[in-house]
Enzyme design. Structure first.
Site, short mmCIF file in Angstrom:
data_model
loop_
_atom_site.label_atom_id
_atom_site.label_comp_id
_atom_site.label_asym_id
_atom_site.label_seq_id
_atom_site.Cartn_x
_atom_site.Cartn_y
_atom_site.Cartn_z
N GLU A 166 0.80 -1.23 0.00
CA GLU A 166 0.00 0.00 0.00
C GLU A 166 0.84 1.28 0.00
O GLU A 166 0.84 2.03 0.99
CB GLU A 166 -0.99 -0.01 1.18
CG GLU A 166 -1.90 -1.22 1.14
CD GLU A 166 -3.11 -1.10 2.06
OE1 GLU A 166 -3.17 -0.18 2.88
OE2 GLU A 166 -4.03 -1.93 1.92
N GLU A 353 -5.10 -8.50 -0.07
CA GLU A 353 -5.89 -8.21 1.13
C GLU A 353 -7.33 -7.92 0.74
O GLU A 353 -7.59 -7.15 -0.20
CB GLU A 353 -5.37 -6.98 1.89
CG GLU A 353 -4.10 -7.22 2.66
CD GLU A 353 -3.60 -5.98 3.37
OE1 GLU A 353 -4.43 -5.14 3.80
OE2 GLU A 353 -2.36 -5.86 3.48
C1 BGC Z 1 -3.30 -2.65 5.54
C2 BGC Z 1 -3.40 -3.51 6.78
C3 BGC Z 1 -4.58 -3.04 7.62
C4 BGC Z 1 -5.84 -3.24 6.81
C5 BGC Z 1 -7.10 -2.79 7.50
C6 BGC Z 1 -4.62 -2.28 4.94
O1 BGC Z 1 -4.68 -0.90 4.80
O2 BGC Z 1 -2.40 -3.20 4.62
O3 BGC Z 1 -2.19 -3.45 7.45
O4 BGC Z 1 -4.65 -3.65 8.84
O5 BGC Z 1 -5.76 -2.58 5.59
O6 BGC Z 1 -7.05 -1.43 7.77
#
Ligand code: BGC
Length: 447
Positions: A166, A353
């Site tokens: 990110e 993610e």
């Molecule tokens: C990040 C994580 C974070 C998740 C939820 C992403 O922005 O890579 O580290 O915990 O989203 O906020």
């Protein structure tokens, strides 16, 4: 009921990051990171929480890997803590840091789980921040050195790498909005950091190629989707800008070797100039093998001249929100992946993610997190639409394997498939854990 099926070789996984789960912040020679410092500044993290102990995965990883095995994931995306390997950011390597990740990776492999490594998930060594951090170009050299050490050390064991997690958050959220470490609030700094992070990415990719080790390398930008509230041009343009700030800004340089001019101009008008040194764009556009995509939310928005840098205002048009307040917009997942495919072609995509924050607690040993199940279910349906439309999505990593330190929200926000009790550090499998296990077993979901 209809069943939707994923491709046979689809990779089901889960993800975490070092600072969010490891704890052991002063053990075995680890240096401090910017998050150790930032979390200690009053008011920066809810309840003054920090990652000193977090989930204590540094010590409890055998238990965590046993849970991963039970879950049935084929791959685990974790990040290495740069300050464990180079406590001073550069210079002398800390053998104990390497040893820890060897034991950890070996245990994953022994359990048939593929280790997928993120090289930078935000825990910059504090000593480097003391010299300007990512706004100082020497941090790029330090990152390249750290990556080279890690590539040499773990080649043959780790075969999938993500350089930067990110970059939008590590630059603008951290240095313009000041919400994450190091907490700067300056657009020029945000822009410089964004560019340097991408050059650092390119340096790591080039180094990986030079070394010639087997494996795949990419990075993991986060994206969002904005539906214009009306068809008025100013609403359409505002959404395009906001989407583009995450998407084209961080992907055009990699895939096209240039920054999107509409945003270069926009930043200029806001008083920030892009500083590109000779050779930077060649580095950034070093070809990659895989693209990681993080997606959580999307919404409806319109132009508003008072609406901050991008002059945009998001509107609550009745979408449900997760407990962290983010609107749920699964269709946006399909839309944004379609856009990426359209713009950049057929590179294999991994969803590095996706997940939801719901703060359900165990009741008699059961965590009934039906809403998380519903969120993942809806997003997997959109993902299958993508695959059926010819977008080469190869895998999905649920964020997160377990509840953890949620940055500025501390321990107040829970994203895990596994509940963590922060007093006892006990792990409890949530209902979503069993649901995801079933999804992996069946390689699909019912709709
Ligand atoms: C990040 C994580 C974070 C998740 C939820 C992403 O922005 O890579 O580290 O915990 O989203 O906020």
């Amino acid at each position: 009921m209809t069943k939707i099926q994923f491709p046979q070789d689809f990779t089901w996984g889960a993800a975490t990051a070092s600072y969010q789960i490891e704890g052991a912040y002063q053990e075995d020679g680890r240096g401090l990171s910017i998050w150790d410092t930032f979390s200690r500044i009053p008011g920066k993290v809810i309840n003054g929480d920090n990652g000193d102990t977090a989930c204590d995965s540094y010590h409890r990883y055998p238990e965590d890997i046993a849970l991963m095995k039970e879950l049935g994931i084929k791959a685990y995306r974790f990040s290495m803590a740069w300050p464990r390997i180079y406590p001073e950011g550069t210079g002398a390597v800390n053998p104990q840091g390497l040893e820890f990740y060897h034991s950890f990776v070996d245990t994953l492999l022994a359990n048939g789980i593929e280790p997928v490594c993120t090289l930078y998930h935000w825990d910059l060594p504090q000593v480097l921040q003391d010299q300007g951090g990512w706004s100082n170009r020497s941090t790029i050299d330090a990152f390249a050195g750290y990556c080279e050490t890690v590539f040499r050390e773990f080649h043959g064991k780790i075969k999938q790498w993500y350089t930067i997690n990110e970059p939008w958050c590590a630059s603008f959220l951290s240095n313009y909005y000041g919400e994450h470490a190091p907490g700067n609030k300056d657009l020029q700094t945000g822009l410089d950091v964004a560019h340097h992070l991408m050059v650092a990415h390119g340096r790591a990719v080039r180094k990986f190629r030079e070394l010639g080790f087997e494996g795949l390398i990419g990075y993991a930008p986060n994206v969002t989707w904005m539906e214009p509230y009306t068809t008025r041009q100013e609403d359409v343009d505002a959404c395009r800008r906001q989407i583009g700030w995450f998407l084209e800004w961080f992907m055009d340089p990699v895939f096209k070797g240039q920054y999107p001019s509409f945003l270069v101009e926009w930043f200029k008008a806001a008083g920030a100039e892009l500083h590109i040194a000779e050779g930077d764009m060649e580095l950034i556009s070093e070809p990659i093998d895989i693209l990681g995509i993080n997606y959580y939310n999307g919404s409806v928005a319109r132009h508003n001249s008072e609406g901050g840098l991008m002059q945009i205002e998001t509107l609550d048009v009745g979408y449900e929100h997760t407990d962290i307040g983010w609107p749920i917009y699964p269709q946006g997942f399909y839309n944004v992946l379609s856009r990426i495919h359209e713009l950049y072609g057929d590179l294999p995509i991994y969803i590095t993610e996706n997940g939801a924050c719901y703060n359900d607690e165990p009741i008699e040993g059961v965590v009934a997190d039906q809403k998380r199940i519903s969120y993942i279910h809806k997003h997997l349906i959109q993902l299958e639409r993508c695959i059926s439309s010819g977008i080469p999505v190869k895998g999905y990593y649920s964020w997160s394997l377990m509840d953890n330190f949620e940055w500025a929200y501390g321990y107040t926000m829970r994203f895990g498939l596994i509940h963590v009790d922060y007093n006892t550090l006990a792990r409890t499998k949530k209902d979503s854990f069993y649901w995801y296990q079933n999804t992996i077993e069946n390689n699909g979901v019912e709709i």
